[in-house]
Design a protein around this motif. Structure first.
Motif, mmCIF file in Angstrom:
data_model
loop_
_atom_site.group_PDB
_atom_site.id
_atom_site.type_symbol
_atom_site.label_atom_id
_atom_site.label_comp_id
_atom_site.label_asym_id
_atom_site.label_seq_id
_atom_site.Cartn_x
_atom_site.Cartn_y
_atom_site.Cartn_z
ATOM 1 N N PRO A 94 -30.902 -34.814 -18.449
ATOM 2 C CA PRO A 94 -31.875 -34.708 -17.352
ATOM 3 C C PRO A 94 -33.119 -35.502 -17.697
ATOM 4 C CG PRO A 94 -31.198 -32.545 -18.157
ATOM 5 C CD PRO A 94 -30.648 -33.542 -19.111
ATOM 6 N N PRO A 95 -33.657 -36.263 -16.764
ATOM 7 C CA PRO A 95 -34.846 -37.061 -17.035
ATOM 8 C C PRO A 95 -35.983 -36.161 -17.517
ATOM 9 C CG PRO A 95 -34.004 -37.502 -14.831
ATOM 10 C CD PRO A 95 -33.193 -36.402 -15.392
ATOM 11 N N GLY A 96 -36.803 -36.704 -18.407
ATOM 12 C CA GLY A 96 -37.883 -35.916 -18.983
ATOM 13 C C GLY A 96 -38.836 -35.368 -17.943
ATOM 14 N N VAL A 97 -39.113 -36.183 -16.922
ATOM 15 C CA VAL A 97 -40.085 -35.744 -15.922
ATOM 16 C C VAL A 97 -39.556 -34.531 -15.153
ATOM 17 C CG1 VAL A 97 -39.239 -37.416 -14.265
ATOM 18 C CG2 VAL A 97 -41.542 -36.535 -14.031
ATOM 19 N N LEU A 98 -38.224 -34.514 -14.988
ATOM 20 C CA LEU A 98 -37.608 -33.379 -14.294
ATOM 21 C C LEU A 98 -37.675 -32.126 -15.159
ATOM 22 C CD1 LEU A 98 -36.058 -32.660 -11.724
ATOM 23 C CD2 LEU A 98 -33.971 -33.030 -12.991
ATOM 24 N N SER A 99 -37.387 -32.296 -16.454
ATOM 25 C CA SER A 99 -37.473 -31.139 -17.341
ATOM 26 C C SER A 99 -38.882 -30.570 -17.339
ATOM 27 C CB SER A 99 -37.107 -31.539 -18.775
ATOM 28 O OG SER A 99 -35.887 -32.221 -18.777
ATOM 29 N N GLY A 100 -39.860 -31.480 -17.329
ATOM 30 C CA GLY A 100 -41.240 -31.004 -17.271
ATOM 31 C C GLY A 100 -41.483 -30.190 -16.021
ATOM 32 N N LEU A 101 -40.936 -30.680 -14.900
ATOM 33 C CA LEU A 101 -41.105 -29.964 -13.632
ATOM 34 C C LEU A 101 -40.499 -28.564 -13.722
ATOM 35 C CD1 LEU A 101 -41.783 -30.203 -10.507
ATOM 36 C CD2 LEU A 101 -39.358 -30.669 -10.252
ATOM 37 N N LEU A 102 -39.284 -28.497 -14.278
ATOM 38 C CA LEU A 102 -38.621 -27.196 -14.359
ATOM 39 C C LEU A 102 -39.410 -26.243 -15.256
ATOM 40 C CD1 LEU A 102 -34.874 -28.240 -14.596
ATOM 41 C CD2 LEU A 102 -36.218 -27.638 -12.590
ATOM 42 N N GLU A 103 -39.938 -26.781 -16.360
ATOM 43 C CA GLU A 103 -40.745 -25.935 -17.250
ATOM 44 C C GLU A 103 -41.954 -25.371 -16.516
ATOM 45 O OE1 GLU A 103 -40.467 -25.093 -20.435
ATOM 46 O OE2 GLU A 103 -38.646 -26.181 -20.959
ATOM 47 N N ARG A 104 -42.615 -26.254 -15.770
ATOM 48 C CA ARG A 104 -43.809 -25.786 -15.043
ATOM 49 C C ARG A 104 -43.421 -24.736 -13.994
ATOM 50 N NH1 ARG A 104 -45.921 -30.201 -12.143
ATOM 51 N NH2 ARG A 104 -44.385 -31.568 -13.088
ATOM 52 N N ALA A 105 -42.318 -24.998 -13.305
ATOM 53 C CA ALA A 105 -41.893 -24.034 -12.281
ATOM 54 C C ALA A 105 -41.560 -22.694 -12.914
ATOM 55 C CB ALA A 105 -40.685 -24.579 -11.525
ATOM 56 N N ALA A 106 -40.916 -22.738 -14.093
ATOM 57 C CA ALA A 106 -40.586 -21.483 -14.766
ATOM 58 C C ALA A 106 -41.852 -20.736 -15.146
ATOM 59 C CB ALA A 106 -39.749 -21.768 -16.014
#
Lengths: 505, 239, 321
Positions: free
Chosen positions: A486-498
């Motif tokens: 998964p692209p890093g920017v997406l992982s960052g998004l998921l982390e923030r959403a969590a």
């Protein structure tokens, strides 16, 4: 910041309304452009912490962007699929209604993710119900009408409950805000600690019941297999991948408030109960299905159960897994439905016992359908494997969640049955048809001669077209990307959403 | 015996004992109106004719808009008058008119679609309503605009409308049941969110309008297919 | 106040006499009105008195199987109807001696006893119609009982006693009390109970000829002479008693004598008669506008009455009501 939101809110609406008048060829192009534009704009929103427009009425944070990307992605791929599935030159009235409804449906779902406030969220989801009910009924057959009627009655009742939950939540807020205020998410969240726990508890239960009806949580799922199997394929894909996710998003919004007022225990228990019920029942029902699209519908219920159970683990890893699961499920399920649509068009039936030799007839979409089905069974290297892995490992960190986590693994294993069915239809050579009449259940109508099954009224039965292949390839590509890296920017998004969902551990 | 004797000899107490003055006139009247809404819901359980079902719905909506006027007048909320007028126009006039027209086209008057006997249905509905009252009683709901007992009644209306959809198997009853669910939520809205009628009022009326459109389309489609308004024929999709 | 003051005991006697004497007049007036409503001239208003007088002059015929129950039934029933007016506000707004001897439930029991002995007497006659009537009337009586019980609960919750005098007084005390939903519901429920109990449409066609749907009227078929007179008189009194409870306790507890003055008490008599006749008009109109329910649909009617009564209690108990 925020003009993207306005564009995303305006363009699909305009395209949807325009499709009522423009010729089908132009509608097709417009839908494609609108889907692509929405997806690109949704992607540009990923890095932003939040975006606001229209003096606070539209606002996205990381959580809503996850769902907006999901919806926009499906909007795009479905538009591509529809371009191949529905050739211009079919029934004009059907095409006009289809494209108008399709774009408005996508618009309403995008709106649900973009609005700020529980009342507006409800309005958006209500609009999705109306439009999707009409889309389910669009083929005008007896079974389509029946499915649409069940859908609209059950979903309206569910939304009635959800509205009641919204009102109760509003009442809870009056302690802090006085009797007249706008129920924006951010303000409610900030004050949620001071709400009355009884009211928040009631509103959460009502919201889960109400939106859970639209999400297809057992035992509120009864409309779902019917609607998914009777709708046109493009609509089935949107229903399953996007609409269920948007309903889940609504539940998550209530969840956010509830954990701040009540602590995590109560919302977790509710979600766990519904989630496990969905997981178990759908795994058991999968084995009974002979209709390809119904099979995928039950698989949707199963994945919604995974989402609810995963959410109930509420550890950071599990919640990231849940959000990833939303994305991956959308990609996998839409691909599967596209493949099913292509198979249906070719063989003129949805009955899996009558479909043999799929890969021979469909050299491109056949194998891709198989891959999508493997993806749906959470096989590596696809995205659903990664997300379920995250969810299960998140659950195993807490011993009291371990049982649920193990159940989840077993439930997923049961869906391997799905792969078995699908691979039979695809890989068994066409010559070896089983003798008819060996049906397990409900055989009489389902075994009607293939010629009697009407093809889509909008299209001459197409085999496989480049558009369909492109749509499926896009979905599979996304699914593989999510699984492999998964692209890093997406992982960052998921982390923030969590984090927004209160999962800090 | 002693008591009897004393009564006989002691004659008459000069005045009746003093009563608590009872609720105010406003709360009595508004509660009575919400009760009318609930009783109409019960009547829908029984009504045999599709046409009378629609009339009952119109009557119920009328009661709701009268209630809105009362709340507006008593609490000085100007917007609620607008909600009342909108509710009246839509729910008392337009939607029943559309439904009546659909029914006229359908040529089906009498629909015996009760899944249970009427008395049994009423008893079940009573139990459900009592349940609603008890649940709502536990909640700390403080309404600025209406007596709190009305909240229980509104909740009972919602639950009975569910029963209507479940226990009646014709298209009109199910449609009217879903609409009257909206009426129950409307009342709950007046109780809780009377201060903010604009957003929730729009939500409700909007809900109704579009629902009417969808139901209208579907009733028509359904009738065109099945030549009957009963949902008993809707059982092809199972499993 | 000028004029003669009566003792409470005398007033109580007046109450009973008012019911006894005026009941046939009320029946006659309603019959007459019904005739008019149906486009007939209708019987004379005083006709019931002539009927009673005629019946009292006739001899009594007993069926072969009849025993003492057959004879005692009408007498006991008549006595019951004499007792009930003691308990309810017929003429006065204030309680009278023996007025607290029984509450609403007590009054209901006495009325029930009357119905029971009549049914018993009819059952002993051995006539098939009479027995059918008695069994039916007991069945429907049992079905109406829960509604009656819940009405009593409502009264008890409103006034903290279940004495009819105080329910009336509570309604008089404030208009808020009178339009209170629980009170309205109980009143409507009681109205339905009266409708059922007096054998009116939609439960039963009263004063009809022989037919299969008859309930109360069928019980009288085997009696004759003075016994039949007592039964007829009794049912007229029962009707008047129920109307009186309806108006003086629930619907319109105004216009009762507030003092012990003879003039006030005498004035209360025509007022009562007027109110009771008003109820009679409503009943007659209902009689002429609805059709009778099928026998097996009567449970729906009873369920409706029960619904109202139960809601009254629920609203009162769980809400502020």
């Amino acid at each position: 910041m925020g003009w993207e939101l306005i564009v995303v809110m305006v363009v699909p609406l305009v395209v949807g309304l325009a499709s009522w008048w423009t010729p089908a060829k132009l509608s097709r192009v417009l839908s494609l452009a609108s889907g692509l534009l929405s997806f690109v704009l949704a992607l540009t929103l990923i890095p932003a912490r939040s975006a606001t427009a229209l003096s606070g009425w539209l606002r996205v944070d990381a959580l809503s962007v996850v769902f907006m990307v999901t919806v926009a992605f499906l909007y795009m791929t479905t538009a591509v699929f529809a371009a191949g599935d529905l050739r211009p030159g079919g029934d004009k009235r059907y095409l006009r209604r289809f494209f108008a409804g399709f774009n408005l449906f996508a618009w309403a779902m995008l709106m649900a993710t973009a609005v700020n406030g529980f009342a507006l969220l409800w309005v958006a989801i209500e609009i999705t119900t109306i439009i999707s009910a009409l889309l389910v009924a669009i083929e005008g057959t007896d079974t389509a009408t029946e499915a649409a009627w069940k859908y609209v009655v059950i979903a309206s009742m569910g939304l009635g409950i959800a509205l009641f939950g919204t009102i109760v939540l509003y009442e809870a807020g009056t302690v802090v805000f006085g009797s007249s205020y706008e129920p924006f998410y951010s303000e409610l969240l900030r004050a949620a600690g001071r709400f009355s726990p009884e009211l928040v508890r009631l509103s959460f239960v009502l919201a889960v019941l109400g939106f859970g009806t639209k999400m297809g949580l057992v035992p509120l799922h009864t409309w779902l297999p019917d609607a998914h199997s009777e709708a046109p394929t493009a609509v089935s894909a949107l229903l399953s991948g996007a609409l269920l996710a948007v309903s889940f998003y609504a539940i998550l919004r209530f969840y956010q408030v509830s954990i701040r007022t009540l602590g995590p225990a109560f919302p977790r228990d509710i979600l766990l109960g519904f989630g496990l019920a969905s997981l178990v029942l759908s795994s058991l029902s999968l084995a009974n299905q002979r209709d390809l699209k119904r099979l995928f519908a039950y698989s949707s219920i199963e994945h919604m159960g995974v989402l609810a159970v995963g959410m109930s683990f509420s550890t950071r890893i599990a919640v990231v897994g849940v959000l990833l699961h939303v994305l991956a499920h959308a990609a996998a399920k839409s691909t599967a439905f596209f493949g099913a649509g292509s198979v249906t068009n070719t063989f003129g039936t949805k009955d899996m016992r009558r479909i043999r030799g799929g890969t021979a007839a469909l050299p491109w979409s056949g194998p891709m359908l198989l891959l999508a089905v493997l993806g749906l069974s959470a096989m590596p290297p696809f995205g659903l494997f990664r997300s379920e892995f995250l969810i299960v490992s998140g659950g195993l960190t807490d011993p009291k969640d371990a049982v649920a986590a193990v159940l989840l693994v077993l439930g997923s294993a049961a869906t391997l049955g799905l792969s078995w069915f699908a691979s039979q239809t695809m890989l068994t050579p066409a010559g070896r048809r089983p003798p008819s009449g060996t049906g397990v259940r409900g055989s009489s109508e389902e075994l009607a001669p293939a010629e009697a099954c009407p093809a889509l009224p909008g299209s001459p039965p197409a085999r496989s077209s480049a558009w369909i292949v492109a749509a499926m390839a896009t979905g599979l590509g996304a699914l593989a990307l999510l699984g492999v890296h998964p692209p890093g920017v997406l992982s960052g998004l998921l982390e923030r959403a969590a984090r927004e969902l209160g999962a800090l551990r | 015996m002693l008591r009897l004797a004393t009564l006989w000899t002691a004659g008459v107490p000069a005045v009746a004992p003093a009563f608590s003055p009872g609720p105010s006139r406003y709360s009595s009247v508004t509660e009575a109106i919400t009760l009318v809404v609930l009783l109409t819901e019960f009547a829908m359980l029984r009504a045999g004719l599709s046409r009378s079902q629609v009339r009952l719905y119109a009557f119920q909506s009328f009661a709701v808009s009268v209630l809105a006027v009362f709340v507006a007048a008593n609490n000085g909320i100007g917007e609620l008058y607008a909600v009342a007028i909108l509710a009246f126009v839509l729910k008392v006039v337009v939607v029943p008119a559309i439904l009546t027209r659909l029914l006229r086209d359908a040529y089906v008057g009498l629909v015996a679609s009760h899944r249970l006997r009427v008395a049994t249905m009423v008893l079940i509905a009573i139990v459900v309503s009592v349940l609603a009252f008890i649940v709502i009683k536990q909640l700390p709901i403080r309404s600025p605009s209406l007596p709190t007992a009305t909240m229980g009644i509104a909740c009972a209306v919602i639950l009975v409308s569910f029963l209507l959809v479940i226990l009646r198997s014709d298209v009109v009853s199910q449609a009217v049941g879903t609409f009257s669910l909206g009426n129950g939520i409307d009342v709950a809205n007046f109780i809780i969110a009377a201060g903010l009628p604009l957003i929730l009022g729009v939500v409700l009326l909007f809900d109704l309008l579009v629902a009417a459109v969808v139901f209208g389309l579907l009733i028509r489609a359904h009738h065109g297919r099945a030549r009957t308004l009963s949902t008993e024929t809707l059982e092809q999709l199972r499993g | 106040m000028a004029g003669i003051d009566l003792t409470p005991v005398q007033i109580q006697v007046f109450q009973v006499l008012a019911i006894v004497v005026l009941a046939p007049l009320l029946s006659g007036a309603i019959e007459h009105l019904e005739g008019r409503l149906q486009g007939r001239r209708g019987p004379r208003i005083l006709q019931p008195y002539y009927d009673l007088a005629k019946l009292f002059r006739k001899e009594t015929l007993l069926p072969e199987d009849a025993g003492w129950v057959f004879v005692a039934g009408p007498l006991v029933a008549f006595m019951c109807y004499l007792v009930v007016p003691l308990l309810i506000p017929v003429l006065t707004a204030y309680p009278l001696p023996l007025g607290f001897m029984g509450d609403i439930l007590g009054g209901g029991f006495i009325l029930g006893l009357a119905g029971f002995v009549v049914a018993l007497a009819a059952a002993q006659s051995g006539g098939p119609y009479a027995q059918l009537g008695s069994s039916r009337s007991m069945t429907f009586g049992a079905l109406i009982e829960p509604s009656m019980l819940f009405i009593t609960f409502t009264v008890a919750l409103v006034t903290t006693t279940d004495l009819p005098y105080f329910e009336a007084a509570a309604s008089r005390a404030s208009l808020g009390q009178a339009v209170r939903p629980a009170h309205l519901l109980a009143a409507v429920a009681f109205f339905l109970v009266v409708l059922g109990d007096t054998g009116r449409i939609p439960v039963e066609t009263h004063a009809s000829t022989l037919e299969f749907g008859m309930i109360d009227e069928a019980r009288l078929l085997e009696h004759s002479g003075p016994l039949l007179a007592l039964l007829k008189w009794g049912s007229a009194m029962k009707q008047m008693i129920l109307y009186t409870i309806l108006v003086n306790v629930f619907v319109a507890p105004w216009g009762l004598a507030g003092s012990r003055a003879l003039s006030a008490v005498l004035l209360a008599i025509p007022v009562l008669m007027g109110k009771a006749f008003g109820v009679g008009v409503v009943f007659a109109v209902i009689d002429n506008s609805f059709s009778k329910l099928r026998l097996f649909k009567i449970t729906e009617f009873m369920a409706g009455a029960f619904l109202l009564a139960a809601l009254a209690v629920v609203v009162l108990y769980l809400g502020s009501g």
